[in-house]
Motif scaffolding. Structure first.
Motif, PDB file in Angstrom:
ATOM      1  N   ASN A 203      15.751  62.833  65.444  1.00 56.38           N
ATOM      2  CA  ASN A 203      17.148  63.290  65.466  1.00 56.38           C
ATOM      3  C   ASN A 203      18.151  62.158  65.387  1.00 56.38           C
ATOM      4  OD1 ASN A 203      16.230  62.526  68.064  1.00 56.38           O
ATOM      5  ND2 ASN A 203      17.993  63.521  68.997  1.00 56.38           N
ATOM      6  N   LEU A 204      17.691  60.910  65.576  1.00 55.41           N
ATOM      7  CA  LEU A 204      18.572  59.757  65.510  1.00 55.41           C
ATOM      8  C   LEU A 204      18.055  58.762  64.481  1.00 55.41           C
ATOM      9  CD1 LEU A 204      19.206  59.097  69.319  1.00 55.41           C
ATOM     10  CD2 LEU A 204      20.680  60.337  67.720  1.00 55.41           C
ATOM     11  N   LEU A 205      18.983  58.200  63.731  1.00 55.77           N
ATOM     12  CA  LEU A 205      18.671  57.193  62.714  1.00 55.77           C
ATOM     13  C   LEU A 205      19.534  55.975  62.981  1.00 55.77           C
ATOM     14  CD1 LEU A 205      17.471  56.290  59.900  1.00 55.77           C
ATOM     15  CD2 LEU A 205      19.484  57.410  58.882  1.00 55.77           C
ATOM     16  N   ALA A 206      18.928  54.809  63.063  1.00 55.24           N
ATOM     17  CA  ALA A 206      19.662  53.562  63.253  1.00 55.24           C
ATOM     18  C   ALA A 206      19.478  52.681  62.022  1.00 55.24           C
ATOM     19  CB  ALA A 206      19.180  52.836  64.505  1.00 55.24           C
ATOM     20  N   ALA A 207      20.485  51.875  61.729  1.00 56.69           N
ATOM     21  CA  ALA A 207      20.400  50.982  60.575  1.00 56.69           C
ATOM     22  C   ALA A 207      21.206  49.720  60.857  1.00 56.69           C
ATOM     23  CB  ALA A 207      20.917  51.674  59.315  1.00 56.69           C
ATOM     24  N   LEU A 221      25.225  47.154  63.818  1.00 54.90           N
ATOM     25  CA  LEU A 221      24.284  48.224  64.126  1.00 54.90           C
ATOM     26  C   LEU A 221      25.000  49.566  63.985  1.00 54.90           C
ATOM     27  CD1 LEU A 221      21.569  49.281  65.222  1.00 54.90           C
ATOM     28  CD2 LEU A 221      22.444  48.885  67.534  1.00 54.90           C
ATOM     29  N   HIS A 222      24.401  50.488  63.225  1.00 52.57           N
ATOM     30  CA  HIS A 222      24.985  51.799  62.977  1.00 52.57           C
ATOM     31  C   HIS A 222      24.031  52.874  63.486  1.00 52.57           C
ATOM     32  CE1 HIS A 222      27.854  49.969  60.035  1.00 52.57           C
ATOM     33  NE2 HIS A 222      26.843  49.128  59.897  1.00 52.57           N
ATOM     34  N   LEU A 223      24.588  53.905  64.134  1.00 50.63           N
ATOM     35  CA  LEU A 223      23.777  55.021  64.586  1.00 50.63           C
ATOM     36  C   LEU A 223      24.250  56.313  63.921  1.00 50.63           C
ATOM     37  CD1 LEU A 223      21.459  55.752  66.657  1.00 50.63           C
ATOM     38  CD2 LEU A 223      23.295  56.757  68.020  1.00 50.63           C
ATOM     39  N   PHE A 224      23.288  57.108  63.432  1.00 47.50           N
ATOM     40  CA  PHE A 224      23.557  58.394  62.800  1.00 47.50           C
ATOM     41  C   PHE A 224      22.783  59.483  63.536  1.00 47.50           C
ATOM     42  CE2 PHE A 224      23.484  54.967  59.737  1.00 47.50           C
ATOM     43  CZ  PHE A 224      24.596  55.153  58.940  1.00 47.50           C
ATOM     44  N   ARG A 225      23.294  60.693  63.485  1.00 49.96           N
ATOM     45  CA  ARG A 225      22.541  61.881  63.898  1.00 49.96           C
ATOM     46  C   ARG A 225      22.104  62.598  62.625  1.00 49.96           C
ATOM     47  NH1 ARG A 225      22.420  63.491  69.079  1.00 49.96           N
ATOM     48  NH2 ARG A 225      21.619  65.486  68.321  1.00 49.96           N
ATOM     49  N   THR A 226      20.825  62.979  62.579  1.00 52.25           N
ATOM     50  CA  THR A 226      20.328  63.634  61.368  1.00 52.25           C
ATOM     51  C   THR A 226      20.754  65.092  61.265  1.00 52.25           C
ATOM     52  OG1 THR A 226      18.227  64.135  62.484  1.00 52.25           O
ATOM     53  CG2 THR A 226      18.339  62.087  61.205  1.00 52.25           C
ATOM     54  N   ASP A 227      21.436  65.603  62.314  1.00 52.61           N
ATOM     55  CA  ASP A 227      21.952  66.971  62.267  1.00 52.61           C
ATOM     56  C   ASP A 227      23.483  66.989  62.229  1.00 52.61           C
ATOM     57  OD1 ASP A 227      22.454  66.064  64.793  1.00 52.61           O
ATOM     58  OD2 ASP A 227      21.552  67.764  65.843  1.00 52.61           O
ATOM     59  N   TRP A 233      28.461  55.729  65.772  1.00 55.69           N
ATOM     60  CA  TRP A 233      29.116  54.526  66.270  1.00 55.69           C
ATOM     61  C   TRP A 233      28.563  53.289  65.563  1.00 55.69           C
ATOM     62  CZ3 TRP A 233      25.432  51.324  68.222  1.00 55.69           C
ATOM     63  CH2 TRP A 233      24.328  51.882  68.871  1.00 55.69           C
ATOM     64  N   THR A 234      29.330  52.212  65.649  1.00 62.73           N
ATOM     65  CA  THR A 234      28.953  50.926  65.055  1.00 62.73           C
ATOM     66  C   THR A 234      29.179  49.833  66.085  1.00 62.73           C
ATOM     67  OG1 THR A 234      29.561  51.659  62.825  1.00 62.73           O
ATOM     68  CG2 THR A 234      29.418  49.283  63.196  1.00 62.73           C
ATOM     69  N   ALA A 235      28.248  48.887  66.177  1.00 60.96           N
ATOM     70  CA  ALA A 235      28.367  47.763  67.109  1.00 60.96           C
ATOM     71  C   ALA A 235      28.076  46.465  66.365  1.00 60.96           C
ATOM     72  CB  ALA A 235      27.401  47.922  68.280  1.00 60.96           C
ATOM     73  N   SER A 236      28.778  45.418  66.715  1.00 59.61           N
ATOM     74  CA  SER A 236      28.569  44.116  66.092  1.00 59.61           C
ATOM     75  C   SER A 236      27.365  43.412  66.717  1.00 59.61           C
ATOM     76  CB  SER A 236      29.811  43.236  66.259  1.00 59.61           C
ATOM     77  OG  SER A 236      29.554  41.931  65.760  1.00 59.61           O
ATOM     78  N   LEU A 237      26.501  42.871  65.861  1.00 63.69           N
ATOM     79  CA  LEU A 237      25.343  42.085  66.313  1.00 63.69           C
ATOM     80  C   LEU A 237      25.587  40.589  66.129  1.00 63.69           C
ATOM     81  CD1 LEU A 237      22.521  44.316  64.771  1.00 63.69           C
ATOM     82  CD2 LEU A 237      23.243  44.250  67.164  1.00 63.69           C
ATOM     83  N   GLY A 238      26.827  40.226  65.768  1.00 63.59           N
ATOM     84  CA  GLY A 238      27.169  38.822  65.591  1.00 63.59           C
ATOM     85  C   GLY A 238      26.706  38.284  64.250  1.00 63.59           C
ATOM     86  N   ASN A 239      26.669  36.979  64.156  1.00 56.28           N
ATOM     87  CA  ASN A 239      26.304  36.337  62.886  1.00 56.28           C
ATOM     88  C   ASN A 239      24.817  36.013  62.817  1.00 56.28           C
ATOM     89  OD1 ASN A 239      26.242  34.302  64.757  1.00 56.28           O
ATOM     90  ND2 ASN A 239      27.328  32.800  63.508  1.00 56.28           N
ATOM     91  N   GLU A 240      24.012  36.874  63.411  1.00 56.93           N
ATOM     92  CA  GLU A 240      22.567  36.649  63.474  1.00 56.93           C
ATOM     93  C   GLU A 240      21.833  37.489  62.425  1.00 56.93           C
ATOM     94  OE1 GLU A 240      19.098  36.203  66.849  1.00 56.93           O
ATOM     95  OE2 GLU A 240      21.002  37.126  67.367  1.00 56.93           O
ATOM     96  N   LEU A 241      20.851  36.880  61.776  1.00 59.53           N
ATOM     97  CA  LEU A 241      20.008  37.603  60.839  1.00 59.53           C
ATOM     98  C   LEU A 241      19.014  38.452  61.626  1.00 59.53           C
ATOM     99  CD1 LEU A 241      19.133  38.087  57.888  1.00 59.53           C
ATOM    100  CD2 LEU A 241      17.563  36.149  58.144  1.00 59.53           C
ATOM    101  N   ASN A 265      21.913  51.172  74.270  1.00 61.93           N
ATOM    102  CA  ASN A 265      21.714  52.589  74.552  1.00 61.93           C
ATOM    103  C   ASN A 265      22.188  53.401  73.352  1.00 61.93           C
ATOM    104  OD1 ASN A 265      20.531  52.705  77.126  1.00 61.93           O
ATOM    105  ND2 ASN A 265      22.508  52.369  78.134  1.00 61.93           N
ATOM    106  N   THR A 266      21.778  54.660  73.303  1.00 58.47           N
ATOM    107  CA  THR A 266      22.154  55.497  72.164  1.00 58.47           C
ATOM    108  C   THR A 266      23.628  55.900  72.191  1.00 58.47           C
ATOM    109  OG1 THR A 266      21.330  57.437  73.367  1.00 58.47           O
ATOM    110  CG2 THR A 266      19.834  56.401  71.793  1.00 58.47           C
ATOM    111  N   ASP A 267      24.349  55.553  73.263  1.00 62.01           N
ATOM    112  CA  ASP A 267      25.787  55.799  73.295  1.00 62.01           C
ATOM    113  C   ASP A 267      26.579  54.588  72.818  1.00 62.01           C
ATOM    114  OD1 ASP A 267      25.514  54.036  75.382  1.00 62.01           O
ATOM    115  OD2 ASP A 267      26.287  55.387  76.927  1.00 62.01           O
ATOM    116  N   GLY A 268      25.859  53.526  72.405  1.00 62.94           N
ATOM    117  CA  GLY A 268      26.516  52.349  71.853  1.00 62.94           C
ATOM    118  C   GLY A 268      26.774  51.238  72.832  1.00 62.94           C
ATOM    119  N   THR A 269      26.413  51.402  74.106  1.00 66.60           N
ATOM    120  CA  THR A 269      26.625  50.344  75.095  1.00 66.60           C
ATOM    121  C   THR A 269      25.485  49.325  75.036  1.00 66.60           C
ATOM    122  OG1 THR A 269      25.515  51.652  76.809  1.00 66.60           O
ATOM    123  CG2 THR A 269      27.910  51.848  76.634  1.00 66.60           C
ATOM    124  N   LEU A 270      25.857  48.058  75.201  1.00 70.90           N
ATOM    125  CA  LEU A 270      24.868  46.983  75.183  1.00 70.90           C
ATOM    126  C   LEU A 270      24.139  46.931  76.516  1.00 70.90           C
ATOM    127  CD1 LEU A 270      23.650  44.456  73.762  1.00 70.90           C
ATOM    128  CD2 LEU A 270      25.506  43.129  74.804  1.00 70.90           C
TER     129      LEU A 270
END
Length: 387
Positions: A203-207, A221-227, A233-241, A265-270
C-alpha cells in the motif's frame, strides 16, 4: 465375597499404581525441563539442536554438494523458502532444499539481479527491460518494461515495484500487487527516481529523487500511497548519494547512503540518522532480524574493512575490525556470515564469533540461514557449512 469385592475396590491394582508413577515422573520431568529452559535459555543452543535434527542425513553422509547449476561470474543467489533461487544470464531457476530443480523461467538477463522475500523471488536485468517474479510453486509474472529498469523491490506478500525510464518522462514507478495485477503507476516529468521500495502490504511506495537545491546536488525521499493520487510527502536526504532504499520490519523507511543511513517513519518524521564509523560503505545486507549489517572502510579502496550492526532505531549494536577483503556478506535471523578469500566466519548480531572455517573450497558467495548454517556457493555448486 462382599468383603473381597470391597477390598478389591479400595486397593488399586499393581498395574494402575505403576501407571500413576510413570505419569507422575513424566510430569515432574516436563516441569523440570521447562524450568531448566527458562533458567539456562542463554546457554542452551536451540539452533544447534535444530540443525542436528534437520541435517542429520547430511552430517551422516559427510560434506557434499546439494546444488549444482551452470557456473557464471554474473550469477546472483537468494534464499527463498528453504531452497535456492539463482538469477543467471539464462533467467531465473529455483531449486528445492534437496537440490532438485523445481522450475526455471528462461529469459536473457545480461546483468542479472535477484531479490527474495519469504516465498517470493524476483529477478531482473539491470539496465535491461526484463523482470521475472515467481513464488515457490512456480506461479510467475514475466514483465517487459518500456525502457531500462533501474531498480526493483519485492515484498513477502508478493507485491513488487520497479523504476524505469519512459519516453517523455524522466522516471516511471510501477507497482503490481500480490495477485500480479498492475495497481499503480507514477510518471515523473521533473525528477529522476532511480531507487524505489514497496511496503509489506503493497500500500506504500517510496522512491529516491535526484535533483539540486541552491546549486548543490540533493537527494529527496518521496512517499506515495498506491490507493491515492499524488505524493504524500517529500523529505530532503541532503547531498548524499543513496545506494539503496527499503522498508524495515518495523514499517519505517531506510535510505542507505554513501556515508550514513537515514530512517523515516511513514508520516515523514526522521527517526534517526546513523553516520558510519568509517567514511565509506563497501558492503551491506538487510536480512538480519531487526538489524542492518554494514561493512565500512576508511578509504574508497583497500581492505581496511570494519563490520557494523545497527538496530532499526538507528543505534549501533556492535562493530569489529576485519582488515580483510570481503568476498560476500549475508545476514539472516540473528546471524551474519562474512566470506573472505580464505575463511568463512559466522557472527551473532553482537558480532561475537559463532563459528568459523577455512574449508571454503571455490566459494565466492554465501547465504546465511536462520538456524546458524550457511550455504557456500561457487564453481557451479552449493554446499552447506554446519557449525
Amino acid at each position: 465375597m462382599w468383603n473381597n469385592l470391597k477390598n478389591s475396590q479400595e486397593r488399586p491394582s499393581r498395574g494402575s499404581l505403576i501407571k500413576r508413577i510413570v505419569v507422575f515422573a513424566v510430569v515432574v520431568a516436563a516441569v523440570c525441563s521447562a524450568v531448566g529452559l527458562i533458567l539456562f535459555q542463554d546457554s542452551v543452543n536451540f539452533d544447534a539442536l535444530r540443525r542436528w535434527v534437520k541435517y542429520f542425513n547430511i552430517r551422516d553422509e559427510g560434506e557434499q554438494d546439494i546444488y549444482t547449476f551452470d557456473s557464471h561470474n554474473s550469477n546472483r543467489y537468494g534464499a527463498a523458502g528453504s531452497g535456492l533461487a539463482v538469477a543467471s544470464v539464462g533467467g531465473l531457476t529455483y531449486y528445492q532444499d534437496n537440490g532438485e530443480e523445481r522450475f526455471s523461467i528462461q529469459q536473457q538477463l545480461e546483468l542479472p539481479q535477484i531479490l527474495t522475500a519469504g516465498r517470493m523471488m524476483l529477478a531482473y536485468d539491470v539496465g535491461g527491460t526484463a523482470l521475472l517474479a515467481a513464488d515457490l510453486g512456480g506461479e510467475r509474472l514475466n514483465l517487459t518494461a518500456d525502457q531500462v529498469i533501474l531498480d526493483a523491490d519485492l515484498s513477502s506478500g508478493g507485491s513488487l515495484c520497479y523504476s524505469s525510464g519512459s519516453s517523455g518522462y524522466k522516471s516511471v514507478l510501477t507497482v503490481y500487487n500480490g495477485k500480479q495485477e498492475l495497481i499503480y503507476r507514477w510518471l515523473s516529468s521533473t525528477t529522476y527516481m532511480p531507487q524505489c521500495a514497496i511496503s509489506e502490504k503493497g500500500n506504500l511506495l517510496a522512491a529516491v529523487g535526484l535533483g539540486a537545491s541552491g546549486g548543490a546536488f540533493e537527494s529527496t525521499l518521496h512517499l506515495f500511497r498506491t490507493d491515492a493520487e499524488g505524493v504524500q510527502w517529500t523529505a530532503s536526504l541532503g547531498n548524499e548519494l543513496i545506494y539503496d532504499l527499503f522498508f524495515l520490519d518495523s514499517g519505517a523507511i531506510c535510505a542507505l547512503g554513501e556515508t550514513s543511513a537515514q530512517i523515516y517513519n511513514t508520516d515523514g518524521t526522521l527517526v534517526a540518522r546513523y553516520a558510519y564509523t568509517e567514511p565509506y560503505l563497501k558492503e551491506y545486507d538487510l536480512g538480519g532480524d531487526g538489524f542492518l549489517t554494514l561493512a565500512v572502510n576508511m578509504y574508497r579502496a583497500g581492505n581496511r574493512n570494519s563490520l557494523v550492526t545497527v538496530s532499526e532505531a538507528g543505534e549501533e549494536i556492535a562493530s569489529v575490525y576485519l582488515g580483510r577483503e570481503i568476498l560476500d556478506l549475508s545476514a539472516c535471523g540473528g546471524y551474519v556470515a562474512v566470506l573472505t578469500p580464505d575463511q568463512l566466519t559466522i557472527y551473532n548480531k553482537s558480532l561475537e564469533v559463532y563459528a568459523e572455517t577455512s574449508d571454503i573450497g571455490t566459494a565466492t558467495a554465501v547465504l546465511m540461514r536462520s538456524d546458524g548454517s550457511a550455504l557456500l556457493l561457487g564453481g557451479g555448486a552449493g554446499w552447506l557449512y554446519l557449525p
